[in-house]
Design a protein around this motif. Structure first.
Motif, short mmCIF file in Angstrom:
data_model
loop_
_atom_site.label_atom_id
_atom_site.label_comp_id
_atom_site.label_asym_id
_atom_site.label_seq_id
_atom_site.Cartn_x
_atom_site.Cartn_y
_atom_site.Cartn_z
N ALA A 63 -7.40 8.25 -8.90
CA ALA A 63 -7.86 7.97 -7.54
C ALA A 63 -6.71 7.39 -6.74
O ALA A 63 -5.83 6.70 -7.28
N ASP A 64 -6.73 7.66 -5.45
CA ASP A 64 -5.80 7.06 -4.51
C ASP A 64 -6.45 5.79 -3.97
O ASP A 64 -7.45 5.85 -3.25
N VAL A 65 -5.90 4.62 -4.31
CA VAL A 65 -6.54 3.36 -3.94
C VAL A 65 -6.38 3.04 -2.46
O VAL A 65 -6.94 2.04 -1.98
N THR A 66 -5.65 3.88 -1.71
CA THR A 66 -5.57 3.68 -0.26
C THR A 66 -6.63 4.49 0.48
O THR A 66 -6.66 4.48 1.71
N HIS A 108 5.70 1.67 7.65
CA HIS A 108 6.09 1.11 6.35
C HIS A 108 5.31 -0.17 6.06
O HIS A 108 4.79 -0.35 4.96
N PHE A 109 5.25 -1.06 7.05
CA PHE A 109 4.53 -2.32 6.84
C PHE A 109 3.07 -2.05 6.51
O PHE A 109 2.49 -2.65 5.58
N ALA A 110 2.46 -1.11 7.23
CA ALA A 110 1.05 -0.78 7.00
C ALA A 110 0.86 -0.16 5.62
O ALA A 110 -0.13 -0.44 4.93
N GLN A 111 1.81 0.69 5.20
CA GLN A 111 1.69 1.33 3.89
C GLN A 111 1.75 0.31 2.76
O GLN A 111 0.96 0.37 1.81
N VAL A 112 2.68 -0.63 2.87
CA VAL A 112 2.81 -1.66 1.83
C VAL A 112 1.57 -2.54 1.78
O VAL A 112 1.05 -2.87 0.70
N THR A 113 1.08 -2.92 2.93
CA THR A 113 -0.13 -3.74 2.99
C THR A 113 -1.33 -2.98 2.42
O THR A 113 -2.15 -3.54 1.69
N ASP A 114 -1.42 -1.71 2.75
CA ASP A 114 -2.56 -0.90 2.33
C ASP A 114 -2.63 -0.76 0.81
O ASP A 114 -3.68 -0.95 0.20
N VAL A 115 -1.51 -0.42 0.19
CA VAL A 115 -1.52 -0.13 -1.24
C VAL A 115 -1.63 -1.40 -2.09
O VAL A 115 -2.02 -1.35 -3.26
N ASN A 116 -1.34 -2.54 -1.50
CA ASN A 116 -1.44 -3.80 -2.24
C ASN A 116 -2.67 -4.61 -1.85
O ASN A 116 -3.62 -4.72 -2.64
#
Length: 253
Positions: A63-66, A108-116
């Protein structure tokens, strides 16, 4: 001690590294485990095989957790396979890349926040009905030394997301205590032998980091997993809202 016989666990990001070590350790102590992975099907299958070799039930789910729909599907599949859910370990996360703040895009900031951070929120929300039914649910989130010290070069977004996980953990510990659910975070420091450091740090940097630690060496995934087993156990029933640093003395105190 730490007998998890008859307990059902879902570990995200369990195809390799710390997540795989946690899944195996939970199984070694008697739990049946669903091994989540994002892009490591072959390694996840290997973890499942090792758990089966221990005499415990296991299956792998991608699964993609985002993606909220995929997280909901993951939790539903895990609950159906196991027959319930008692232990949730939100280990999935990613640095994504080292980017100085002056060069960092909104994306980039949103991607890092999303996946974590956001992925942890999504997974906990989806698992809550099953954990409430358990009556003694355990949620373990994955923070980082970076949440305490700001992380390495270009890791500002990652440090912020991991600090957010600590806040999320503390808030949920209060909110979910009446349901018999404990919520705690693990904050690993330099854990050697993982894809994380192999990808984002040079060999020379890894060696220097380990040598500079008060204990004089890096940690191991198994040492992080041992802490997860404790927090998942009956012995930790009075421990909630805490962050357990596993960093060889590196965190500022």
């Amino acid at each position: 001690m730490f007998d998890l016989t008859g307990r059902y666990a879902l570990v995200t990001g369990a195809g390799h590294g710390i997540g795989a070590a946690i899944a195996l350790a939970l199984a070694e102590h008697g739990a049946d485990v669903v091994v989540h992975h994002g892009h490591s099907a072959e390694r996840a299958a290997g973890v499942v095989a090792r758990i089966a070799g221990l005499g415990q039930r296991a299956t792998a789910v991608q699964a993609d957790v985002t993606d909220t729909a995929q997280v909901d599907r993951l939790v539903a599949a895990a609950t159906e396979h196991l027959g319930g859910l008692d232990i949730l370990v939100c280990n999935a996360g990613h640095l994504v890349g080292r980017v100085p703040i002056g060069e960092m895009s909104d994306e980039h900031f949103a991607q890092v926040t999303d996946v974590n951070l956001t992925a942890t929120f999504r997974t906990i929300r989806a698992a809550l009905p099953a954990l409430r039914t358990s009556g003694s649910g355990r949620i373990i989130t994955m923070a980082s030394l970076a949440a305490h010290n700001g992380g390495g070069p270009g890791a500002v977004a990652y440090a912020a997301a991991k600090a957010g996980i600590i806040g999320l953990t503390k808030g949920l510990a209060k909110e979910l205590a009446p349901d018999g659910i404990t919520v705690n975070a693990l904050a690993p420091g330099f854990i050697d032998g993982t894809d994380f450091h192999a990808t984002f740090s040079t060999a020379a940097r890894r060696e220097a980091t380990a040598a500079a630690l008060p204990v004089g060496r890096g940690g191991t995934p198994a040492e992080v997993a041992a802490a997860a087993v404790y927090l998942a156990s009956t012995e930790a029933a009075f421990v909630t809202g805490t962050t357990l640093d596993i960093d060889g003395g590196a965190a500022p105190r």
